[in-house]
Motif scaffolding. Structure first.
Motif, PDB file in Angstrom:
ATOM      1  N   ARG A   1       1.512  -1.306  -0.350  1.00  0.00           N
ATOM      2  CA  ARG A   1       0.291   0.039  -0.009  1.00  0.00           C
ATOM      3  C   ARG A   1       1.292   1.427   0.593  1.00  0.00           C
ATOM      4  NH1 ARG A   1      -3.274  -1.661   4.861  1.00  0.00           N
ATOM      5  NH2 ARG A   1      -4.825  -3.927   4.285  1.00  0.00           N
TER       6      ARG A   1
ATOM      7  N   ASP B   1       0.744   4.988   1.685  1.00  0.00           N
ATOM      8  CA  ASP B   1       0.092   6.312   1.964  1.00  0.00           C
ATOM      9  C   ASP B   1       0.706   7.500   2.047  1.00  0.00           C
ATOM     10  OD1 ASP B   1      -0.529   7.758   4.061  1.00  0.00           O
ATOM     11  OD2 ASP B   1       0.121   5.992   5.571  1.00  0.00           O
TER      12      ASP B   1
ATOM     13  N   ARG C   1       1.678   9.649   5.472  1.00  0.00           N
ATOM     14  CA  ARG C   1       2.747   9.704   5.386  1.00  0.00           C
ATOM     15  C   ARG C   1       4.165   9.495   4.481  1.00  0.00           C
ATOM     16  NH1 ARG C   1      -0.498   6.090   8.989  1.00  0.00           N
ATOM     17  NH2 ARG C   1       0.097   7.097  11.196  1.00  0.00           N
TER      18      ARG C   1
ATOM     19  N   GLU D   1       4.188   0.670   2.589  1.00  0.00           N
ATOM     20  CA  GLU D   1       3.648  -0.543   3.561  1.00  0.00           C
ATOM     21  C   GLU D   1       4.119  -1.726   2.839  1.00  0.00           C
ATOM     22  OE1 GLU D   1       1.171   2.639   6.530  1.00  0.00           O
ATOM     23  OE2 GLU D   1       0.501   0.800   5.704  1.00  0.00           O
TER      24      GLU D   1
END
Length: 330
Positions: free
Chosen positions: A253, A255, A258, A262
């Protein structure tokens, strides 16, 4: 993740025999991670011998732009790197296969020694054999250690390096596996380990394009999925757990808030795993978070470097992707 104080752990072997490679530190961190919400295990533990082999396969995939981009950058920097101090001690953090190391050694003026630091001891020693043959007059040393933790020089290695100018090498955007706070701690520790006046060459990926990022961490051939699941195989082998690796699905994934990719292992159905006398339940859709790969733009990384005692000296940005090499001085 900081491990709890070590306790005496007893692997659930009916004969009282510890599984091969049993480590209390590994056991502590896995137990703590599986007890956390959400569940997580530090990516450091990916790199047993098989994990290191699989990661080398990942670096050769078409989707994995990081290795070829950084390699092309290094090849174009020969003249710039030749300006670094002659007769230097080169210290590589997370050396892995040391595949990029010759690009640095060949560019430097008469490097005196090379120290490879990695957590996978067998793979580390195997990898430096080729360097010893290629550079017969170069002192080649190994330090089996977790470079994410504070490092100290073993007396024999420190004596061999002596007063040589020191050049640290941290390629591969491995620094992205640290959170920003952890990255600052690593850079600060590297400054202390290398010493005043040292240089550090760091590869940093700042790519934000999801269409480029996600295939790099979830390739069509499933090599990254096998790399991720190998962590469960290692836990089974070294800690006597009963994970079914094929019962977990590899998930990558991005993000954007951030600025990190991940990696997770997702449980499609409810299941229970036994480990060191304890039981851990996964709900349907629950994941085990195994890796972060932060993407640091140039300005962000330079702020982190300054905060940890380094002075940004120069940087080079790849044309193909937002991959950069930063030269820092302590």
């Amino acid at each position: 993740m900081t491990p709890r104080p070590a306790t005496t752990l007893h692997p659930p072997d009916s004969d009282g025999v510890q599984p091969e490679g049993f480590s209390e530190v590994f056991a502590e961190q896995v137990l703590e991670g599986l007890s956390s919400r959400p569940k997580r295990i530090p990516s450091t533990w990916f790199y047993d011998h098989r994990g290191s082999e699989l990661f080398e396969q990942i670096t050769e995939l078409n989707e994995y732009y990081l290795t070829r981009t950084e390699t092309a950058l290094l090849r174009g920097l020969r003249a710039d790197l030749a300006r670094l101090p002659a007769g230097a001690a080169v210290i590589e953090f997370g050396s892995g296969s040391s595949r990029k190391t010759p690009l640095l050694l060949d560019a430097l003026k008469a490097p005196a020694s090379y120290t490879a630091i990695d957590i996978s001891g067998d793979f580390l020693r195997q990898s430096v054999q080729g360097l010893q043959l290629r550079y017969p007059h170069l002192l080649v040393q190994t330090l089996e250690a977790d470079f994410s933790a504070p490092l100290t020089w073993p007396p024999a290695l420190q004596s061999a390096v002596g007063q040589q100018p020191r050049i640290g090498f941290f390629p591969g955007s491995t620094i992205g596996n640290f959170t920003p706070e952890q990255a600052v701690r690593f850079l600060h520790g590297a400054a202390q380990f290398l010493g005043s006046g040292a240089h550090l060459l760091v590869g940093v990926d700042g790519t934000q394009d999801k269409a480029r990022l996600l295939p790099a961490y979830d390739d069509a051939r499933g090599v990254t999925a096998a790399f991720n699941r190998n962590l469960l195989i290692r836990i089974n082998r070294e800690l006597g757990a009963d994970f079914n690796p094929q019962a977990f699905r590899h998930v990558a994934r991005f993000d954007s808030a951030r600025s990190r990719v991940e990696m997770h292992l997702l449980s499609p159905t409810p299941q229970t795993v036994r480990l060191l006398g304890q039981r851990f339940t996964f709900a349907e859709g629950e994941t085990l978070h195994t890796e972060n790969s932060y993407k640091y733009p140039i300005a962000v990384f330079q702020r982190m470097a300054r905060a940890s005692g380094w002075t940004p000296h120069q940087h080079w940005l790849a044309a193909e992707a937002a991959m950069a090499l930063h030269l820092l001085q302590c």
